[in-house]
Design a protein around this motif. Structure first.
Motif, PDB file in Angstrom:
ATOM      1  N   LYS A  81     -12.000   5.578  18.320  1.00 17.55           N
ATOM      2  CA  LYS A  81     -12.121   5.791  19.755  1.00 17.55           C
ATOM      3  C   LYS A  81     -11.576   4.560  20.457  1.00 17.55           C
ATOM      4  O   LYS A  81     -12.004   3.437  20.172  1.00 17.55           O
ATOM      5  CB  LYS A  81     -13.579   6.023  20.158  1.00 17.55           C
ATOM      6  CG  LYS A  81     -14.099   7.417  19.838  1.00 17.55           C
ATOM      7  CD  LYS A  81     -15.473   7.637  20.435  1.00 17.55           C
ATOM      8  CE  LYS A  81     -15.981   9.042  20.148  1.00 17.55           C
ATOM      9  NZ  LYS A  81     -15.165  10.071  20.783  1.00 17.55           N
ATOM     10  N   VAL A  82     -10.619   4.773  21.364  1.00 17.70           N
ATOM     11  CA  VAL A  82      -9.975   3.646  22.038  1.00 17.70           C
ATOM     12  C   VAL A  82      -9.981   3.887  23.545  1.00 17.70           C
ATOM     13  O   VAL A  82     -10.100   5.017  24.020  1.00 17.70           O
ATOM     14  CB  VAL A  82      -8.522   3.459  21.541  1.00 17.70           C
ATOM     15  CG1 VAL A  82      -8.497   3.122  20.064  1.00 17.70           C
ATOM     16  CG2 VAL A  82      -7.685   4.711  21.805  1.00 17.70           C
ATOM     17  N   GLN A  88      -9.563   5.653  30.433  1.00 12.71           N
ATOM     18  CA  GLN A  88      -9.789   6.899  29.697  1.00 12.71           C
ATOM     19  C   GLN A  88     -10.211   6.561  28.265  1.00 12.71           C
ATOM     20  O   GLN A  88      -9.819   5.524  27.717  1.00 12.71           O
ATOM     21  CB  GLN A  88      -8.517   7.754  29.664  1.00 12.71           C
ATOM     22  CG  GLN A  88      -8.059   8.264  31.022  1.00 12.71           C
ATOM     23  CD  GLN A  88      -8.946   9.362  31.558  1.00 12.71           C
ATOM     24  OE1 GLN A  88      -9.555  10.106  30.797  1.00 12.71           O
ATOM     25  NE2 GLN A  88      -9.021   9.453  32.879  1.00 12.71           N
ATOM     26  N   ILE A  89     -11.014   7.436  27.657  1.00 15.86           N
ATOM     27  CA  ILE A  89     -11.419   7.268  26.261  1.00 15.86           C
ATOM     28  C   ILE A  89     -10.674   8.300  25.418  1.00 15.86           C
ATOM     29  O   ILE A  89     -10.762   9.506  25.683  1.00 15.86           O
ATOM     30  CB  ILE A  89     -12.936   7.437  26.087  1.00 15.86           C
ATOM     31  CG1 ILE A  89     -13.680   6.421  26.947  1.00 15.86           C
ATOM     32  CG2 ILE A  89     -13.319   7.280  24.620  1.00 15.86           C
ATOM     33  CD1 ILE A  89     -13.387   4.976  26.602  1.00 15.86           C
ATOM     34  N   LEU A  90      -9.945   7.813  24.404  1.00 14.36           N
ATOM     35  CA  LEU A  90      -9.139   8.693  23.562  1.00 14.36           C
ATOM     36  C   LEU A  90      -9.673   8.669  22.132  1.00 14.36           C
ATOM     37  O   LEU A  90     -10.157   7.641  21.649  1.00 14.36           O
ATOM     38  CB  LEU A  90      -7.679   8.250  23.544  1.00 14.36           C
ATOM     39  CG  LEU A  90      -6.981   8.051  24.890  1.00 14.36           C
ATOM     40  CD1 LEU A  90      -5.530   7.670  24.660  1.00 14.36           C
ATOM     41  CD2 LEU A  90      -7.072   9.304  25.734  1.00 14.36           C
ATOM     42  N   ASP A  91      -9.552   9.810  21.463  1.00 17.92           N
ATOM     43  CA  ASP A  91      -9.836   9.899  20.029  1.00 17.92           C
ATOM     44  C   ASP A  91      -8.494   9.905  19.300  1.00 17.92           C
ATOM     45  O   ASP A  91      -7.741  10.880  19.380  1.00 17.92           O
ATOM     46  CB  ASP A  91     -10.614  11.178  19.703  1.00 17.92           C
ATOM     47  CG  ASP A  91     -12.017  11.151  20.280  1.00 17.92           C
ATOM     48  OD1 ASP A  91     -12.691  10.128  20.109  1.00 17.92           O
ATOM     49  OD2 ASP A  91     -12.429  12.136  20.907  1.00 17.92           O
ATOM     50  N   VAL A  92      -8.204   8.810  18.614  1.00 20.98           N
ATOM     51  CA  VAL A  92      -6.908   8.655  17.944  1.00 20.98           C
ATOM     52  C   VAL A  92      -7.111   8.712  16.433  1.00 20.98           C
ATOM     53  O   VAL A  92      -7.962   8.017  15.889  1.00 20.98           O
ATOM     54  CB  VAL A  92      -6.236   7.325  18.326  1.00 20.98           C
ATOM     55  CG1 VAL A  92      -4.903   7.171  17.591  1.00 20.98           C
ATOM     56  CG2 VAL A  92      -6.024   7.249  19.829  1.00 20.98           C
ATOM     57  N   SER A 128      -7.917  -0.190  12.841  1.00 18.26           N
ATOM     58  CA  SER A 128      -8.785  -0.023  14.013  1.00 18.26           C
ATOM     59  C   SER A 128      -8.524  -1.102  15.057  1.00 18.26           C
ATOM     60  O   SER A 128      -8.411  -0.807  16.257  1.00 18.26           O
ATOM     61  CB  SER A 128     -10.252  -0.061  13.585  1.00 18.26           C
ATOM     62  OG  SER A 128     -10.546   0.975  12.683  1.00 18.26           O
ATOM     63  N   GLU A 129      -8.400  -2.341  14.607  1.00 19.94           N
ATOM     64  CA  GLU A 129      -8.199  -3.446  15.542  1.00 19.94           C
ATOM     65  C   GLU A 129      -6.844  -3.356  16.232  1.00 19.94           C
ATOM     66  O   GLU A 129      -6.731  -3.608  17.446  1.00 19.94           O
ATOM     67  CB  GLU A 129      -8.328  -4.770  14.804  1.00 19.94           C
ATOM     68  CG  GLU A 129      -8.369  -5.973  15.739  1.00 19.94           C
ATOM     69  CD  GLU A 129      -8.717  -7.262  15.020  1.00 19.94           C
ATOM     70  OE1 GLU A 129      -8.468  -8.338  15.594  1.00 19.94           O
ATOM     71  OE2 GLU A 129      -9.246  -7.192  13.890  1.00 19.94           O
ATOM     72  N   VAL A 130      -5.811  -2.999  15.485  1.00 20.83           N
ATOM     73  CA  VAL A 130      -4.473  -2.888  16.069  1.00 20.83           C
ATOM     74  C   VAL A 130      -4.429  -1.750  17.095  1.00 20.83           C
ATOM     75  O   VAL A 130      -3.830  -1.896  18.179  1.00 20.83           O
ATOM     76  CB  VAL A 130      -3.426  -2.656  14.957  1.00 20.83           C
ATOM     77  CG1 VAL A 130      -2.099  -2.221  15.551  1.00 20.83           C
ATOM     78  CG2 VAL A 130      -3.231  -3.929  14.149  1.00 20.83           C
ATOM     79  N   LEU A 131      -5.059  -0.620  16.794  1.00 23.09           N
ATOM     80  CA  LEU A 131      -5.099   0.497  17.740  1.00 23.09           C
ATOM     81  C   LEU A 131      -5.819   0.099  19.024  1.00 23.09           C
ATOM     82  O   LEU A 131      -5.360   0.396  20.133  1.00 23.09           O
ATOM     83  CB  LEU A 131      -5.798   1.691  17.102  1.00 23.09           C
ATOM     84  CG  LEU A 131      -4.976   2.555  16.147  1.00 23.09           C
ATOM     85  CD1 LEU A 131      -5.869   3.564  15.439  1.00 23.09           C
ATOM     86  CD2 LEU A 131      -3.872   3.280  16.902  1.00 23.09           C
ATOM     87  N   ILE A 177      -3.838  12.598  19.020  1.00 22.29           N
ATOM     88  CA  ILE A 177      -4.391  11.839  20.141  1.00 22.29           C
ATOM     89  C   ILE A 177      -5.166  12.823  21.000  1.00 22.29           C
ATOM     90  O   ILE A 177      -4.585  13.707  21.621  1.00 22.29           O
ATOM     91  CB  ILE A 177      -3.294  11.143  20.957  1.00 22.29           C
ATOM     92  CG1 ILE A 177      -2.498  10.174  20.070  1.00 22.29           C
ATOM     93  CG2 ILE A 177      -3.899  10.402  22.142  1.00 22.29           C
ATOM     94  CD1 ILE A 177      -1.363   9.482  20.794  1.00 22.29           C
ATOM     95  N   GLY A 178      -6.478  12.677  21.004  1.00 18.84           N
ATOM     96  CA  GLY A 178      -7.330  13.608  21.730  1.00 18.84           C
ATOM     97  C   GLY A 178      -7.747  13.053  23.076  1.00 18.84           C
ATOM     98  O   GLY A 178      -8.310  11.956  23.165  1.00 18.84           O
TER      99      GLY A 178
END
Length: 269
Positions: A81-82, A88-92, A128-131, A177-178
């Motif tokens: 989750k980013v 906005q919150i995205l599920d990648v 995770s950190e890079v995203l 990408i959600g």
């Protein structure tokens, strides 16, 4: 030598072979490194600089142990989750293909561990950190439109992070990408509005062109009528009448035509 004298030797030979087989099974004085693997050599648990390549290798039992490490390409999927620049919150869901560098398997095993430990300790946290570092630089709509650019940025950032551990990134994919339902709906409405605006622009342009064509047609008709009116003078009309005359005089021609009035009476007897 008779058969009875040969029997002890045969028994001794057979017993020796059996003992060797048992020793070989128990202590394994050799190892086989399969395709796609490398062998990490340890002497009483201490990792050595030498690395075993594929094939058959003799080893000293008890003193030497071998840890086999895969150098084949592996795939790791990560769901994160980013946040975005516009909050906005995205599920990648990202997928990374990676492998251990063959000439560094001993250091990887010494510093991190086996494949499972490499994946859980290094690969997943790094992805995770890079995203999470890449997505806040863009708003949600930019991420939607610049997916390939985001992928390339993630790959560029991930490669040096893993390289210092002896790991090589082969490919990065953004599988999904959600977006939130509200954002998805707003994007759909915006696209509809853009299509309607384009349609309205087209209709306005079409109407303008049609009006321009109508004006041009009207101007052409008016100009043709003006030229015709200029050309229709008295002399031209009289000339056209004479050209059409069949040579027979009417008894009476009256009125205000283009030809002068002619009264011709038939001859008297």
């Amino acid at each position: 030598m008779n058969i009875r004298q040969a029997q002890p030797s045969l028994y001794l030979y057979g017993g020796g072979a059996l003992v060797f087989l048992i020793v070989a099974i128990l202590f394994k004085p050799f190892t086989v490194i399969n395709a796609g693997e490398r062998g990490v050599i340890m002497h009483f648990g201490e990792v050595q600089d030498q690395i075993l390549s594929e094939g058959f290798h003799p080893v000293l039992p008890v003193y030497t142990s071998i840890k086999k490490m895969s150098v084949r390409v592996k795939k790791t999927d990560v769901d994160v989750k980013v946040g975005t620049k516009d909050l906005q919150i995205l599920d990648v869901k990202a997928s990374v293909n990676w492998h251990i560098e063959a000439n560094k398997v001993n250091r990887v095993y010494q510093q991190v561990g086996d494949d499972r430990q490499v994946r859980e300790t290094i690969i997943i946290p790094a992805i995770s950190e890079v995203l999470k570092a890449a997505t806040p630089q863009r708003n949600a709509e930019e991420i939607l439109k610049q997916r390939s650019s985001l992928k390339e940025e993630i790959e560029r950032s991930l490669k040096p992070r893993l390289a210092k551990y002896g790991l090589q990134v082969d490919d990065v994919s953004l599988i999904n990408i959600g977006f939130s339902p509200e954002f998805t709906k707003s994007i759909e409405q915006k696209q509809i509005a853009e299509q309607e605006a384009k349609k309205a622009d087209y209709e306005a342009l079409k109407a303008s062109k049609e009006a321009e064509a109508e004006v041009n047609r009207a101007k052409g008709t008016a100009e043709a009528q003006r030229l015709l009116k200029q050309s229709l003078n008295k002399e031209l009309l009289q000339k056209q009448a004479i050209e059409k005359w069949d040579g027979k005089f009417p008894t009476v021609i009256g009125g205000t035509g283009t030809l002068p009035l002619i009264n011709i009476a038939p001859p008297k007897n």
